[in-house]
Design an enzyme around this catalytic site. Structure first.
Site, PDB file in Angstrom:
ATOM      1  N   SER A 233       0.834  -1.217   0.000  1.00 24.15           N
ATOM      2  CA  SER A 233       0.000   0.000   0.000  1.00 24.15           C
ATOM      3  C   SER A 233       0.866   1.262   0.000  1.00 24.15           C
ATOM      4  CB  SER A 233      -0.966   0.001   1.193  1.00 24.15           C
ATOM      5  OG  SER A 233      -0.295  -0.262   2.396  1.00 24.15           O
ATOM      6  N   HIS A 263      -2.067  -8.916   1.904  1.00 30.59           N
ATOM      7  CA  HIS A 263      -1.749  -7.658   2.609  1.00 30.59           C
ATOM      8  C   HIS A 263      -2.913  -7.376   3.569  1.00 30.59           C
ATOM      9  CE1 HIS A 263       0.096  -3.900   3.419  1.00 30.59           C
ATOM     10  NE2 HIS A 263      -0.182  -3.218   2.320  1.00 30.59           N
ATOM     11  N   HIS A 309       5.416 -12.976   7.587  1.00 33.14           N
ATOM     12  CA  HIS A 309       5.619 -11.581   7.186  1.00 33.14           C
ATOM     13  C   HIS A 309       6.823 -11.505   6.247  1.00 33.14           C
ATOM     14  CE1 HIS A 309       6.069  -7.209   7.459  1.00 33.14           C
ATOM     15  NE2 HIS A 309       4.792  -7.238   7.815  1.00 33.14           N
ATOM     16  N   ARG A 318       2.731  -5.145  17.138  1.00 31.92           N
ATOM     17  CA  ARG A 318       1.376  -4.606  16.964  1.00 31.92           C
ATOM     18  C   ARG A 318       0.348  -5.678  17.328  1.00 31.92           C
ATOM     19  NH1 ARG A 318       1.648  -2.938  10.857  1.00 31.92           N
ATOM     20  NH2 ARG A 318       2.498  -5.050  10.804  1.00 31.92           N
ATOM     21  N   ASP A 364      -2.423  -8.641  11.745  1.00 31.03           N
ATOM     22  CA  ASP A 364      -3.789  -8.999  11.364  1.00 31.03           C
ATOM     23  C   ASP A 364      -4.333 -10.232  12.096  1.00 31.03           C
ATOM     24  OD1 ASP A 364      -4.034  -6.886   9.573  1.00 31.03           O
ATOM     25  OD2 ASP A 364      -2.962  -7.982   8.026  1.00 31.03           O
TER      26      ASP A 364
END
Ligand code: HAX
Length: 430
Positions: A233, A263, A309, A318, A364
């Site tokens: 992105s 993604h 990843h 995160r 995610d």
């Protein structure tokens, strides 16, 4: 007090001078090389981009302007925006000024809602989100000023205008899309008294008696905002903006990349996988049953979403921030418990399988479970919230790029024949 624009006006000239000096003195120094495997392999590890807003360490994860993400999770998204752009936190006055700037700019013209209403009712929310940003393009200040005649050294000024307008408007778009797409009732206008995260929660209309959903939105806006420049992105936004396309064109393009399952769509796919497990076992399965199910997923040729990843090689901090929030707010929630159990069970399986370079959870893997807990159960919508946050990072990167006069992106491609001839010549010469 220095407003954001004044602060940028102070820091941009010395930054330009430093970069000019670096290129002049050290322009021929080699900082990276490219192997055949990297050319075919998504350029993994090739150092050919510059991003000053954030950096991702393989083992420690995201740093925003040198500060680890774990130190930033209690901050307001407005503070993080200021930090991304300037490298410093705003003082109280500058923060108030930026917060009211964003509140003032949070307007979406009616023609955008008309376009969204005219889209097929089963449109994917990410398609609606990207389309809405694109439709807003006629509002671009950069476009107007560029056509009126603008010096290159001033490109960053209307880009900052577009950036602030976009950061202020995307939560309104995102919340409006939630209400339109899922027939939640009238669109709720922004409340000029609320901060970005609280306003997003408010405009979505999610019941939030103790303010924890607003806290979650603030957290998401912070942890998802930026992740260097090489992710799909950010790099897409940067590439499009490098043609001097305005930020609406560039950010809309970036969102189309975010909408891919490898993604940002992983946020949706991950919870889908968790819910599939829950349904199959009628609740939280035993470790052994989950172990078997995860192997079945891998053996059917699918990835386990939320794990792995391209850059990270340890658990994403995160992910840990979301886990901490969930442990505080909804430790009894079965879906959240399943996310925790998956964290225990899946990494050893991926290690045993030996394919994924990173067997650990990424951001995610847990985020969808908290949205589910708060009653946002429309999985296809989840990536839109990621997109709202990512707008802060990619817009900040674009302002800096325009300030330092980044040229149009145009690396060189080669053919397979060229690679074959080049490597065989080298081998023959040895
Ligand atoms: N489950 C199963 N297999 C996996 C895997 C996973 N979670 N992660 C990687 N692999 C596999 C890859 O598919 C690849 O297999 P092939 O050789 O058969 O093609 C192999 O392991 C090597 O891949 P890699 O080098 O470790 O990973 P990449 O850098 O190519 O890709 C991805 C990184 C994130 C795309 C990958 O790990 C993946 O597909 N993960 C699941 C989807 C996901 O969680 N995406 C979100 C990532 C974070 C993000 O961008 N959020 O927006």
């Amino acid at each position: 007090m220095a407003t954001l624009k004044e602060k940028l006006s102070q820091i941009i000239p010395p930054l330009r001078e430093e970069i000019r000096h670096l290129i002049q003195e050290y322009g021929k120094e080699v900082i990276s090389e490219v192997t055949v495997a990297q050319a075919y392999g998504g350029m993994r590890g090739v150092k050919a981009l510059v991003c000053d807003t954030s950096q991702v360490d393989n083992n420690r994860g995201l740093f925003i302007r040198g500060r680890h993400i774990s130190e930033l999770t209690g901050k307001r998204p407005e503070e993080i925006l200021y930090l991304l752009l300037t490298g410093e936190f705003p003082d109280a006055d500058a923060l108030n000024d930026l917060t009211s700037e964003l509140q003032r700019r949070a307007t979406v013209p009616e023609y955008v809602w008309d376009v969204l209403r005219a889209m097929p009712p089963d449109s994917h929310p990410m398609t609606m989100f990207s389309a809405a940003i694109l439709v807003l393009e006629k509002e671009s200040i950069f476009k107007q000023q560029y056509h009126a005649g603008l010096k290159k050294e001033d490109f960053w000024i209307p880009t900052l205008e577009d950036a602030l307008n976009l950061v202020a408007r995307v939560p309104v778009l995102a919340a409006g899309i939630y209400r339109l797409r899922y027939q939640k009732g009238e669109i709720i206008p922004p409340d000029p008294q609320r901060d970005l995260g609280a306003n997003l929660a408010h405009m979505m209309g999610v019941p939030d008696p103790n303010g924890e959903f607003a806290n979650l939105m603030r957290l998401y806006l912070v942890i998802y905002c930026d992740h260097e420049n090489g992710n799909v992105s950010a790099m897409t936004t940067h590439t499009v903006a490098s043609a001097l396309s305005n930020l609406y064109l560039a950010v809309s393009a970036g969102m189309n990349g975010l909408a891919g399952p490898l993604h940002g769509l992983a946020m949706e796919e991950c919870l889908r996988w968790i819910l599939m497990v829950k349904e199959k076992f009628g609740g939280v399965p035993t470790d052994e049953a989950l172990h078997k199910f995860a192997w079945e997923t891998l053996e059917s040729g699918q990835v386990i979403p939320g794990y792995g990843h391209a850059v990270l090689r340890q658990t994403d901090p995160r992910f840990l921030a979301i886990l901490e929030f969930g442990r505080r707010v909804c430790p009894e929630d079965e879906v959240f418990q399943l996310v925790e159990k998956t964290f225990k069970v899946v990494p050893p399986i991926l290690i045993e399988q030996g394919k994924a370079k990173d067997p650990w959870p990424n951001v995610d893997a847990a985020s969808g479970s908290l949205l589910w807990h708060f009653g946002v159960r429309e999985l296809e919508y989840y990536t839109v919230l990621f997109g709202v946050a990512r707008t802060l990072g990619v817009c900040s990167q674009a302002v800096i790029s325009r300030a330092i006069g980044s040229p149009i992106v145009r690396p060189k491609s080669v053919t397979t024949q060229w690679i074959r001839e080049t490597v065989t010549k080298k081998t023959a010469a040895v």
